[in-house]
Design a protein around this motif. Sequence first.
Motif, PDB file in Angstrom:
ATOM      1  N   LEU A 178      -7.244  16.772  76.353  1.00  0.00           N
ATOM      2  CA  LEU A 178      -6.034  17.684  76.632  1.00  0.00           C
ATOM      3  C   LEU A 178      -4.622  16.760  76.296  1.00  0.00           C
ATOM      4  O   LEU A 178      -4.498  15.719  76.700  1.00  0.00           O
ATOM      5  CB  LEU A 178      -5.975  18.016  78.303  1.00  0.00           C
ATOM      6  CG  LEU A 178      -5.060  19.023  78.995  1.00  0.00           C
ATOM      7  CD1 LEU A 178      -5.290  20.248  78.362  1.00  0.00           C
ATOM      8  CD2 LEU A 178      -5.280  18.765  80.515  1.00  0.00           C
ATOM      9  N   GLU A 236      -2.722  24.729  72.937  1.00  0.00           N
ATOM     10  CA  GLU A 236      -3.484  23.726  72.202  1.00  0.00           C
ATOM     11  C   GLU A 236      -4.555  23.888  71.479  1.00  0.00           C
ATOM     12  O   GLU A 236      -5.353  24.763  71.782  1.00  0.00           O
ATOM     13  CB  GLU A 236      -3.775  22.505  73.275  1.00  0.00           C
ATOM     14  CG  GLU A 236      -2.852  21.747  73.998  1.00  0.00           C
ATOM     15  CD  GLU A 236      -3.218  20.846  74.718  1.00  0.00           C
ATOM     16  OE1 GLU A 236      -4.518  20.228  74.509  1.00  0.00           O
ATOM     17  OE2 GLU A 236      -2.652  20.400  75.789  1.00  0.00           O
ATOM     18  N   SER A 274      -8.243  24.141  70.324  1.00  0.00           N
ATOM     19  CA  SER A 274      -9.508  23.854  70.877  1.00  0.00           C
ATOM     20  C   SER A 274     -10.569  23.096  69.736  1.00  0.00           C
ATOM     21  O   SER A 274     -10.775  23.684  68.814  1.00  0.00           O
ATOM     22  CB  SER A 274     -10.132  24.930  71.649  1.00  0.00           C
ATOM     23  OG  SER A 274     -11.348  24.655  72.274  1.00  0.00           O
ATOM     24  N   ARG A 325      -5.328  24.389  78.517  1.00  0.00           N
ATOM     25  CA  ARG A 325      -5.313  23.997  77.147  1.00  0.00           C
ATOM     26  C   ARG A 325      -4.768  25.378  76.662  1.00  0.00           C
ATOM     27  O   ARG A 325      -3.888  25.348  75.665  1.00  0.00           O
ATOM     28  CB  ARG A 325      -6.717  23.533  76.650  1.00  0.00           C
ATOM     29  CG  ARG A 325      -6.681  23.364  75.322  1.00  0.00           C
ATOM     30  CD  ARG A 325      -7.911  23.115  74.617  1.00  0.00           C
ATOM     31  NE  ARG A 325      -8.629  21.938  75.201  1.00  0.00           N
ATOM     32  CZ  ARG A 325      -9.739  22.090  75.902  1.00  0.00           C
ATOM     33  NH1 ARG A 325     -10.411  22.999  76.118  1.00  0.00           N
ATOM     34  NH2 ARG A 325     -10.291  20.810  76.281  1.00  0.00           N
ATOM     35  N   LEU A 378      -9.574  23.361  82.675  1.00  0.00           N
ATOM     36  CA  LEU A 378      -9.291  22.512  81.596  1.00  0.00           C
ATOM     37  C   LEU A 378      -9.123  23.538  80.520  1.00  0.00           C
ATOM     38  O   LEU A 378      -8.059  23.212  79.709  1.00  0.00           O
ATOM     39  CB  LEU A 378     -10.134  21.369  81.307  1.00  0.00           C
ATOM     40  CG  LEU A 378     -10.094  20.331  80.590  1.00  0.00           C
ATOM     41  CD1 LEU A 378      -8.919  19.595  81.072  1.00  0.00           C
ATOM     42  CD2 LEU A 378     -11.056  19.367  80.102  1.00  0.00           C
ATOM     43  N   ASN A 379      -9.929  24.420  80.084  1.00  0.00           N
ATOM     44  CA  ASN A 379      -9.755  25.334  79.234  1.00  0.00           C
ATOM     45  C   ASN A 379      -8.343  26.137  79.492  1.00  0.00           C
ATOM     46  O   ASN A 379      -7.742  26.668  78.431  1.00  0.00           O
ATOM     47  CB  ASN A 379     -11.023  26.170  79.133  1.00  0.00           C
ATOM     48  CG  ASN A 379     -12.032  25.266  78.422  1.00  0.00           C
ATOM     49  OD1 ASN A 379     -12.158  24.327  77.752  1.00  0.00           O
ATOM     50  ND2 ASN A 379     -13.411  25.716  78.808  1.00  0.00           N
ATOM     51  N   PHE A 388      -3.291  15.741  85.248  1.00  0.00           N
ATOM     52  CA  PHE A 388      -4.202  16.984  85.370  1.00  0.00           C
ATOM     53  C   PHE A 388      -4.893  17.029  86.725  1.00  0.00           C
ATOM     54  O   PHE A 388      -4.838  18.121  87.515  1.00  0.00           O
ATOM     55  CB  PHE A 388      -5.232  17.162  84.259  1.00  0.00           C
ATOM     56  CG  PHE A 388      -6.232  18.436  84.391  1.00  0.00           C
ATOM     57  CD1 PHE A 388      -5.685  19.422  84.288  1.00  0.00           C
ATOM     58  CD2 PHE A 388      -7.661  17.900  84.971  1.00  0.00           C
ATOM     59  CE1 PHE A 388      -6.864  20.434  84.273  1.00  0.00           C
ATOM     60  CE2 PHE A 388      -8.507  19.318  85.074  1.00  0.00           C
ATOM     61  CZ  PHE A 388      -7.800  20.349  84.492  1.00  0.00           C
ATOM     62  N   SER A 423      -1.328  26.140  77.199  1.00  0.00           N
ATOM     63  CA  SER A 423      -0.328  25.043  76.388  1.00  0.00           C
ATOM     64  C   SER A 423      -0.499  25.396  74.944  1.00  0.00           C
ATOM     65  O   SER A 423       0.153  24.777  74.212  1.00  0.00           O
ATOM     66  CB  SER A 423      -0.819  23.618  76.579  1.00  0.00           C
ATOM     67  OG  SER A 423      -0.628  23.606  78.075  1.00  0.00           O
TER      68      SER A 423
END
Length: 267
Positions: free
Chosen positions: A222, A212, A214, A207, A203-204, A230, A210
Amino acid sequence: MDTVKSVAFIFVFGSVGGWVIEFFYRHFVPSIGQTKKWVNPGFLFGPWLPLYGIGLSCLYLMSFITFPGMDPDGWGTKILVLLIMVAAMTVIELITGYIFFIRLNMRLWDYTDNRFNFYGLICPLYTFFWGIICAIYYLIVHKPMLKFLDFFTDTLVFHILMISFYTVFILDFLHAIKFLRLLKHLAKEFNIVILFTAFRGKLNEVRNNSKEESHFFRPFELKSLSMRAFFEKYRDTFTFSKLRGKLVAIRERRSEASGTTNENPRS
């Protein structure tokens, strides 16, 4: 001394302290599916692990155990109490891991590689580690902690700290339950068991790739993908059985390569 207030503080101390230990441990000690990035080790969003809070609260209460006809401060009593503590912590770990596995299709940890493990949920090595933690608390921390609690639980700071912590903790817990239900539903839909450390790491990674932002208090958020998307795209990277199979295959290939290398046939 007010036992309820004391246990309330011990739970906070254990939950936050356990989170700190796991935060560093999971980064430096490799496990299946673990990434090299710093990852929040818990299923809650904040920096606390209830398992450690419950465990330390049990240690606190068990520290008052005495046995008829035995010196409360003698080594015989201390050894018996330590054995009870270690057994209790191991049982708590087993029950927690079992509940997550059976009820939520999730593995929070995996000891399958360790000798004499029981379904990968407990093993002698980590029981030994629990023994070290129990000994440190019972023999070193407990008496100073009693003195600290004796004065601290009556202060204004204590009450502000407890109200603040438990308000945020309860909200966090309720939000986490909602998210865990979603994971349970998706795990059943895709017929997988989630290895939580690998799930969190992937997941990290997604992210970060992308780009994104945090958020510490929203670590499961997400924006680039829905959670269902996902799972559809990356579930193989955090499916417990597949990760276990990959690990075994890698070891077999290494063993075969080593065997080939060591062969020196004479011409």
